[in-house]
Design a protein around this motif. Structure first.
Motif, PDB file in Angstrom:
ATOM      1  N   LYS A 131       0.797  -1.213   0.000  1.00  0.00           N
ATOM      2  CA  LYS A 131       0.000   0.000   0.000  1.00  0.00           C
ATOM      3  C   LYS A 131       0.832   1.265   0.000  1.00  0.00           C
ATOM      4  CE  LYS A 131      -3.691   0.291  -0.022  1.00  0.00           C
ATOM      5  NZ  LYS A 131      -4.531   0.314  -1.269  1.00  0.00           N
ATOM      6  N   GLU A 164      -1.848  -3.614  -6.525  1.00  0.00           N
ATOM      7  CA  GLU A 164      -0.834  -2.611  -6.863  1.00  0.00           C
ATOM      8  C   GLU A 164       0.594  -3.122  -6.716  1.00  0.00           C
ATOM      9  OE1 GLU A 164      -1.520   1.325  -5.337  1.00  0.00           O
ATOM     10  OE2 GLU A 164       0.527   1.974  -5.806  1.00  0.00           O
ATOM     11  N   GLN A 182      -1.565  -3.160 -10.912  1.00  0.00           N
ATOM     12  CA  GLN A 182      -2.011  -1.771 -10.779  1.00  0.00           C
ATOM     13  C   GLN A 182      -0.814  -0.863 -10.531  1.00  0.00           C
ATOM     14  OE1 GLN A 182      -5.500  -1.126  -8.316  1.00  0.00           O
ATOM     15  NE2 GLN A 182      -4.653   0.757  -7.469  1.00  0.00           N
ATOM     16  N   GLY A 184      -0.282   2.798  -9.143  1.00  0.00           N
ATOM     17  CA  GLY A 184      -1.064   3.786  -8.407  1.00  0.00           C
ATOM     18  C   GLY A 184      -0.791   5.203  -8.875  1.00  0.00           C
ATOM     19  N   ALA A 185      -1.704   6.090  -8.465  1.00  0.00           N
ATOM     20  CA  ALA A 185      -1.620   7.493  -8.857  1.00  0.00           C
ATOM     21  C   ALA A 185      -0.251   8.096  -8.507  1.00  0.00           C
ATOM     22  CB  ALA A 185      -2.726   8.267  -8.145  1.00  0.00           C
ATOM     23  N   ARG A 186       0.263   7.729  -7.338  1.00  0.00           N
ATOM     24  CA  ARG A 186       1.536   8.307  -6.892  1.00  0.00           C
ATOM     25  C   ARG A 186       2.727   7.835  -7.712  1.00  0.00           C
ATOM     26  NH1 ARG A 186      -2.138   7.432  -3.730  1.00  0.00           N
ATOM     27  NH2 ARG A 186      -2.870   8.891  -2.145  1.00  0.00           N
ATOM     28  N   LYS A 207      -3.389   4.131 -13.093  1.00  0.00           N
ATOM     29  CA  LYS A 207      -4.206   5.192 -12.504  1.00  0.00           C
ATOM     30  C   LYS A 207      -3.621   6.557 -12.864  1.00  0.00           C
ATOM     31  CE  LYS A 207      -6.840   3.928  -9.034  1.00  0.00           C
ATOM     32  NZ  LYS A 207      -7.269   3.796  -7.623  1.00  0.00           N
ATOM     33  N   ASP A 269     -12.593   5.398 -10.917  1.00  0.00           N
ATOM     34  CA  ASP A 269     -12.639   4.999  -9.511  1.00  0.00           C
ATOM     35  C   ASP A 269     -13.286   6.119  -8.694  1.00  0.00           C
ATOM     36  OD1 ASP A 269     -11.972   4.784  -6.806  1.00  0.00           O
ATOM     37  OD2 ASP A 269      -9.874   4.303  -7.137  1.00  0.00           O
ATOM     38  N   HIS A 272     -11.731   6.665  -4.594  1.00  0.00           N
ATOM     39  CA  HIS A 272     -10.620   7.571  -4.287  1.00  0.00           C
ATOM     40  C   HIS A 272     -10.910   8.991  -4.765  1.00  0.00           C
ATOM     41  CE1 HIS A 272      -8.729   3.655  -3.722  1.00  0.00           C
ATOM     42  NE2 HIS A 272      -8.033   4.278  -2.788  1.00  0.00           N
ATOM     43  N   GLU A 298     -14.277   0.581  -4.044  1.00  0.00           N
ATOM     44  CA  GLU A 298     -13.884  -0.037  -2.775  1.00  0.00           C
ATOM     45  C   GLU A 298     -15.122  -0.474  -1.996  1.00  0.00           C
ATOM     46  OE1 GLU A 298      -9.422   1.669  -2.062  1.00  0.00           O
ATOM     47  OE2 GLU A 298     -10.997   2.536  -0.821  1.00  0.00           O
TER      48      GLU A 298
HETATM   49  C1  PEP Z   1      -5.785   2.171  -4.613  1.00  0.00           C
HETATM   50  O1  PEP Z   1      -6.535   1.991  -5.585  1.00  0.00           O
HETATM   51  O2  PEP Z   1      -5.606   1.336  -3.735  1.00  0.00           O
HETATM   52  C2  PEP Z   1      -5.047   3.446  -4.475  1.00  0.00           C
HETATM   53  C3  PEP Z   1      -4.111   3.608  -3.558  1.00  0.00           C
HETATM   54  O3  PEP Z   1      -5.462   4.389  -5.328  1.00  0.00           O
HETATM   55  P1  PEP Z   1      -4.681   5.689  -5.920  1.00  0.00           P
HETATM   56  O4  PEP Z   1      -3.360   5.203  -6.409  1.00  0.00           O
HETATM   57  O5  PEP Z   1      -5.607   6.115  -7.021  1.00  0.00           O
HETATM   58  O6  PEP Z   1      -4.602   6.674  -4.808  1.00  0.00           O
END
Ligand code: PEP
Ligand code: MN
Length: 339
Positions: A131, A164, A182, A184-186, A207, A269, A272, A298
């Motif tokens: 995460k 992710e 996945q 992630g956005a970051r 994302k 999504d 988020h 989610e």
């Molecule tokens: C996620 O989907 O678990 C997540 C962390 O999303 P995001 O990267 O879009 O913040």
């Protein structure tokens, strides 16, 4: 530059053009359609006179791609890309719903949630094992034990899985257990990570970065695709704007914009994007109405006790209600829900 070959021509003519491009040092990405082949040519094409290739036998047209992203653009590939996983097609007529907890916490949590979302009609099970947490003191994920649970739950309830991958060293492990990687956005502009997932042959859910323009996002997809991994699914997840009421601002307009600019599937999504479960359902309806190829939602079997993102996680009953609503909205936009 894109070279459009004539319809139904012999393979040898295509090979002659490809050989000449490679001889000149270009990277060639071939898109073989049902009746026509298109060659995406990447490299320093500015010095090439298109007529040189137009004169090759079997070449119908040479088009310069004006956008900085090439392989992800509609100029390179007119028909939509359909990413297929376990018989579920993302980017086709079906609207695919991916659902599950933010983070995998334990067997009971994952299996109860998975059972509920599968029964309601989700085709892909989500759950983070690694995460990206804003605070270093927050739970960082179960790691490989979580991936094992995700794989087992996916198998048990007949769903594909998505999780992710945060860094290059995790790719090999995550690939062993899940169907979709996945980003992630970051990490949307973590170019080394993007190139690394471009080297594998697994679908990637990319994302949108929270401050990324659509062009930057498509260029991120280009990093993956230029490595030869063409199975990219884009996911709008809200961007930062001047408004602070919700966690992010869902850029709903990105959906029709991307549908026009790119052949890649695009999902969104609302969890988020909003950070609040009472806003997830209205936005999910809007996402589908705007023409997205799917949703990422989610859901937690007991959101009050969720380790991560509880306030934005739907209760299983709300997810059932959402799926019921989608059964009305989806046909209205001439799409289908998978059976
Ligand atoms: C996620 O989907 O678990 C997540 C962390 O999303 P995001 O990267 O879009 O913040
Ligand atoms: Mn989350």
């Amino acid at each position: 530059m894109v070279i459009v070959m004539e319809k139904h021509i012999e393979e040898s003519k295509i090979e002659t053009v490809v050989a000449e491009l490679i001889r000149r040092g270009f990277d060639v990405h071939r898109s073989t359609g049902s009746d026509q082949t298109v060659l995406g040519v990447v490299g320093d094409v500015a010095s090439v006179d298109p007529r040189e290739f137009e004169l090759f036998d079997g070449v119908q047209e040479v088009v310069r791609v004006s956008e900085p992203y090439k392989l992800s653009s509609r100029t390179f590939k007119r028909e939509k890309t359909v990413v297929q996983i376990n018989g579920c097609k993302i980017g086709g007529k079906d609207v695919i719903v991916m659902a599950g907890p933010c983070t995998i916490e334990n067997e009971k949590q994952l299996f109860e949630t998975a059972r509920a979302v599968a029964r309601a009609g989700a085709k892909v099970l989500r759950g983070g094992a690694y995460k990206p947490r804003t605070s270093p003191y927050a739970f960082q994920g179960m790691g490989v034990e979580g991936l094992k649970l995700l794989q087992a739950a996916g198998k048990e309830f007949g769903m594909a899985t998505v999780s992710e991958v945060m860094e290059i060293s995790q790719i090999e492990t995550v690939m062993q257990y899940v169907d979709i990687l996945q980003i992630g956005a970051r990490n949307m502009q973590n170019f080394n990570l993007l190139s690394a997932v471009g080297q594998v042959r697994k679908p990637v859910l990319l994302k949108r970065g929270m401050s990324a323009t659509i062009q930057e996002w498509l260029l991120a997809a280009e990093y993956v695709m230029s490595g030869g991994n063409y199975q990219v699914i884009l996911c709008e997840r809200g961007i930062r704007t001047f408004d602070t009421y919700l966690r992010n601002t869902l850029d709903i307009s990105a959906i029709p914009v991307v549908q026009k600019l790119s052949h890649l599937p695009i999902i969104a999504d609302p969890s988020h994007a909003t950070g609040r479960r009472d806003k997830v359902m209205p936005l999910a309806r809007a996402i589908v109405a705007a023409g997205a190829d799917g949703l990422l939602i989610e859901v937690h079997h007991d959101p009050e006790k969720a380790v991560c993102d509880g306030p934005q996680s739907l209760y299983p009953e709300q997810f059932v209600e959402l799926m019921d609503e989608l059964r009305i909205i989806v046909p209205a936009v001439r799409r289908t829900l998978p059976s």
